[in-house]
Design a protein around this motif. Structure first.
Motif, PDB file in Angstrom:
ATOM      1  N   ASP A  81       0.872  -1.175   0.000  1.00  0.00           N
ATOM      2  CA  ASP A  81       0.000   0.000   0.000  1.00  0.00           C
ATOM      3  C   ASP A  81       0.909   1.225   0.000  1.00  0.00           C
ATOM      4  O   ASP A  81       1.660   1.452   0.960  1.00  0.00           O
ATOM      5  CB  ASP A  81      -0.888  -0.027   1.248  1.00  0.00           C
ATOM      6  CG  ASP A  81      -1.914   1.100   1.267  1.00  0.00           C
ATOM      7  OD1 ASP A  81      -1.577   2.213   0.839  1.00  0.00           O
ATOM      8  OD2 ASP A  81      -3.038   0.860   1.734  1.00  0.00           O
ATOM      9  N   SER A  83       0.453   4.219   0.521  1.00  0.00           N
ATOM     10  CA  SER A  83       0.214   5.241   1.539  1.00  0.00           C
ATOM     11  C   SER A  83       0.907   4.917   2.860  1.00  0.00           C
ATOM     12  O   SER A  83       0.931   5.729   3.780  1.00  0.00           O
ATOM     13  CB  SER A  83      -1.287   5.397   1.789  1.00  0.00           C
ATOM     14  OG  SER A  83      -1.824   4.212   2.380  1.00  0.00           O
ATOM     15  N   GLU A  84       1.463   3.718   2.958  1.00  0.00           N
ATOM     16  CA  GLU A  84       2.101   3.270   4.191  1.00  0.00           C
ATOM     17  C   GLU A  84       3.614   3.206   4.028  1.00  0.00           C
ATOM     18  O   GLU A  84       4.154   3.412   2.943  1.00  0.00           O
ATOM     19  CB  GLU A  84       1.569   1.880   4.573  1.00  0.00           C
ATOM     20  CG  GLU A  84       0.089   1.842   4.883  1.00  0.00           C
ATOM     21  CD  GLU A  84      -0.224   2.424   6.249  1.00  0.00           C
ATOM     22  OE1 GLU A  84       0.635   2.330   7.144  1.00  0.00           O
ATOM     23  OE2 GLU A  84      -1.332   2.964   6.414  1.00  0.00           O
TER      24      GLU A  84
END
Length: 278
Positions: A81, A83-84
């Motif tokens: 992911d 966003s992580e």
């Protein structure tokens, strides 16, 4: 991080009924496998977050402290992911003649959130497997096979929340006699259990009982008893760190020297070394 290791030696001559195919951990990148993977896989997400996409299923999110079992030959892909933070994913692939039978007990193909101490225990087992495969020796692969079996039993036990005797079910068809034998073993594992006595108790000849037990559970009755004793010994050491090796051996119904030898063969360390480093 544990660099990817392919366990070539383990597959030579098909000696092992359960063996490690590959093992490792790293910052996972996007990986697409339209034909699946040739071995069953167990994944542990340690840091960050990632997405698993399995054919015919909704996308699944793996967060820190989650586990996922994936059978061989299943179309899938997985990726971090964005966003992580970087996604740290540990993995071990396993195969062998009894691997598919064990897989039947490992639940469905969805991430399982683990308790923190449970996840750490699983990660320690993963690291132990990596160290053994890294030895690149025949003895290392035999020991890795034993540890892989113990690892999978731990996962089954963790998923069910029950004792082994409540969750181990014969594969293929119900066999009341073997279930009774399993109950006898769990009730009397700390006593002298002879194969002939077990067979007689459930109404089989020794040869037929042994053959049927191996065909259904994948290991011999005596090895099954040995594994239960070893798992119980670890529980005793963890419950009472001051307990002596002699006392544990006594509670398991084993000679001290024999207990130490079997413990080291099972866990790669003597009981004292195990308690020092665990």
């Amino acid at each position: 991080m544990m660099p990817f290791l392919f366990a070539e030696f383990a597959m030579l001559d098909n000696k092992l009924p359960l063996y490690v195919y590959c093992v490792g951990s790293h910052e996972q990148k996007h990986l697409l496998r339209p034909d699946g993977y040739p071995a069953h896989q167990l994944f542990l997400s340690r840091r960050g977050k990632g997405i698993f996409r399995i054919q015919g299923s909704p996308d699944m999110v793996m967060t820190p402290g989650t586990l996922l079992i994936l059978p061989s030959g299943v179309h899938h892909e997985y990726f971090p992911d964005q966003s992580e933070d970087a996604w740290e994913l540990g993995f071990v692939a396993f195969s062998g003649s009894i691997a598919s039978s064990i897989l039947e007990h490992l639940g469905n193909q969805h991430p399982t959130l683990l308790k923190q101490n449970q996840f750490q225990a699983y990660w320690n087992k993963l690291e132990s497997l990596w160290q053994l495969i890294n030895l690149n020796s025949e003895s290392g692969y035999w020991e890795a096979s034993r540890k892989m079996y113990d690892f999978l039993l731990s996962v089954i036990e963790g998923q069910s929340g029950q004792e082994i005797k409540q969750r181990m079910k014969p594969i293929g068809h119900s066999n009341a006699a073997l279930q009774e034998a399993i109950k006898l073993i769990h009730d009397h594992y700390n006593e002298r259990l002879h194969l002939s006595n077990l067979a007689r108790a459930v109404g089989y000849s020794v040869q037929h009982f042994h053959r049927l037990f191996v065909s259904i559970y994948g290991i011999s009755p005596m090895l099954y008893i040995q594994q239960i004793r070893m798992r119980r010994s670890v529980q005793l050491f963890e419950e009472n760190p001051s307990i002596t090796v002699e006392k544990v051996a006594q509670q398991l119904g084993m000679e001290t020297s024999y207990f130490i030898r079997i413990f080291k063969r099972t866990y790669g360390k003597t009981p004292k070394q195990f308690m020092k480093y665990e």
